[in-house]
Design a protein around this motif. Structure first.
Motif, PDB file in Angstrom:
ATOM      1  N   ARG A   1      45.333 -16.666  -4.978  1.00  0.00           N
ATOM      2  CA  ARG A   1      45.594 -16.185  -4.027  1.00  0.00           C
ATOM      3  C   ARG A   1      47.070 -16.372  -3.162  1.00  0.00           C
ATOM      4  O   ARG A   1      47.563 -15.826  -2.677  1.00  0.00           O
TER       5      ARG A   1
ATOM      6  N   SER B   1      49.936 -14.502  -3.105  1.00  0.00           N
ATOM      7  CA  SER B   1      50.793 -14.554  -1.272  1.00  0.00           C
ATOM      8  C   SER B   1      52.179 -14.576  -1.391  1.00  0.00           C
ATOM      9  O   SER B   1      53.051 -14.037  -1.047  1.00  0.00           O
TER      10      SER B   1
ATOM     11  N   SER C   1      51.375  -4.000   5.376  1.00  0.00           N
ATOM     12  CA  SER C   1      51.001  -3.737   4.082  1.00  0.00           C
ATOM     13  C   SER C   1      50.045  -5.099   3.388  1.00  0.00           C
ATOM     14  O   SER C   1      48.847  -4.468   3.275  1.00  0.00           O
ATOM     15  N   MET C   2      50.369  -5.900   2.962  1.00  0.00           N
ATOM     16  CA  MET C   2      49.977  -6.585   1.746  1.00  0.00           C
ATOM     17  C   MET C   2      49.102  -7.486   3.355  1.00  0.00           C
ATOM     18  O   MET C   2      48.216  -8.066   2.957  1.00  0.00           O
TER      19      MET C   2
ATOM     20  N   PHE D   1      47.435  -6.859   5.433  1.00  0.00           N
ATOM     21  CA  PHE D   1      45.989  -5.553   5.804  1.00  0.00           C
ATOM     22  C   PHE D   1      45.618  -5.868   5.015  1.00  0.00           C
ATOM     23  O   PHE D   1      43.605  -5.340   4.356  1.00  0.00           O
ATOM     24  N   GLU D   2      45.588  -5.746   3.617  1.00  0.00           N
ATOM     25  CA  GLU D   2      44.802  -5.410   2.413  1.00  0.00           C
ATOM     26  C   GLU D   2      45.023  -7.020   1.961  1.00  0.00           C
ATOM     27  O   GLU D   2      43.453  -7.109   0.855  1.00  0.00           O
ATOM     28  N   GLY D   3      45.020  -7.768   2.620  1.00  0.00           N
ATOM     29  CA  GLY D   3      44.226  -9.311   1.683  1.00  0.00           C
ATOM     30  C   GLY D   3      45.437 -10.088   0.958  1.00  0.00           C
ATOM     31  O   GLY D   3      45.092 -10.860   0.317  1.00  0.00           O
ATOM     32  N   VAL D   4      45.763  -9.619   0.802  1.00  0.00           N
ATOM     33  CA  VAL D   4      47.087 -10.058  -0.473  1.00  0.00           C
ATOM     34  C   VAL D   4      47.655 -11.403  -0.219  1.00  0.00           C
ATOM     35  O   VAL D   4      48.045 -11.876  -0.284  1.00  0.00           O
TER      36      VAL D   4
ATOM     37  N   ASP E   1      48.254 -13.727   3.663  1.00  0.00           N
ATOM     38  CA  ASP E   1      47.716 -14.855   4.896  1.00  0.00           C
ATOM     39  C   ASP E   1      47.885 -13.970   5.836  1.00  0.00           C
ATOM     40  O   ASP E   1      49.715 -14.685   6.053  1.00  0.00           O
TER      41      ASP E   1
ATOM     42  N   TRP F   1      53.090  -0.275   9.563  1.00  0.00           N
ATOM     43  CA  TRP F   1      52.585  -1.164   9.621  1.00  0.00           C
ATOM     44  C   TRP F   1      53.536  -2.815  10.036  1.00  0.00           C
ATOM     45  O   TRP F   1      53.288  -4.217   9.878  1.00  0.00           O
TER      46      TRP F   1
ATOM     47  N   TRP G   1      52.178  -2.653  13.083  1.00  0.00           N
ATOM     48  CA  TRP G   1      50.712  -3.372  13.831  1.00  0.00           C
ATOM     49  C   TRP G   1      50.954  -5.381  12.915  1.00  0.00           C
ATOM     50  O   TRP G   1      50.540  -5.924  13.617  1.00  0.00           O
TER      51      TRP G   1
END
Length: 169
Positions: A38, A42, A95-96, A98-101, A103, A139, A142
């Motif tokens: 991960r 990332s 966006s990434m 938010f999606e958990g891709v 950290d 995003w 955000w």
């Protein structure tokens, strides 16, 4: 007979403990490998949007004052191009996260300053663009708000101070 039964009980217990330890160790290894994968994904993702073009664009944006007049941006095609390149990268990062891709803390350490500083300069431009498209830079905003609400500890002092003497976990 009692000694034989005791021997089998002890060996059975030892075998059970060894199996349990093996399972726990295996699960820990799988978890560590998943985290490493991960983290690598990332970093690779963050780097795909952290291009020389985006860095040049951000440099151009950073020359603006905070809360720059939207007309100042619109009046210069090179600033519009820089704003769009920065906007695109920050949208992808937000966006990434938010999606958990990716950290949040890792994004903050790698590009948090760029996200914050460019947002502060282009915030009014984004708000004016939302008059025609309410989803503009959603995003990015955000991500900016998350970074401000929960900053990496290095943001207050700088990584060279906050993490002095610390190695990767």
């Amino acid at each position: 007979m009692f000694e034989t039964l005791e021997f089998y009980t002890v060996t059975g217990l030892i075998t059970t403990v060894a199996v349990v330890i093996g399972i726990v160790f295996g699960l820990a290894q799988l978890r560590a490998e998943a985290r490493n994968r991960r983290d690598l994904a990332s970093i690779q993702f963050i780097d795909t949007a952290r291009t020389p073009e985006v860095l040049r664009a951000a440099s151009r944006i950073l020359a603006l004052p905070e809360d720059a007049d939207p007309e100042l941006v619109r009046g210069d095609p090179r600033l519009v191009e820089a704003a769009l390149a920065t906007y695109s990268a920050c949208e992808a990062w937000g966006s990434m996260v938010f999606e958990g891709v990716a950290d949040l803390r890792q994004v903050d350490r790698m590009v948090g300053g760029l996200v914050r500083l460019t947002w502060r300069r282009l915030r009014r431009w984004v708000e004016s663009e939302r008059e025609t498209n309410p989803n503009t830079a959603e995003w990015w905003q955000w991500l900016y708000e998350r970074l401000e609400a929960d900053p990496d500890p290095s943001k207050a002092l700088g990584a060279h101070v906050a993490y002095r003497g610390r190695r990767r976990r």
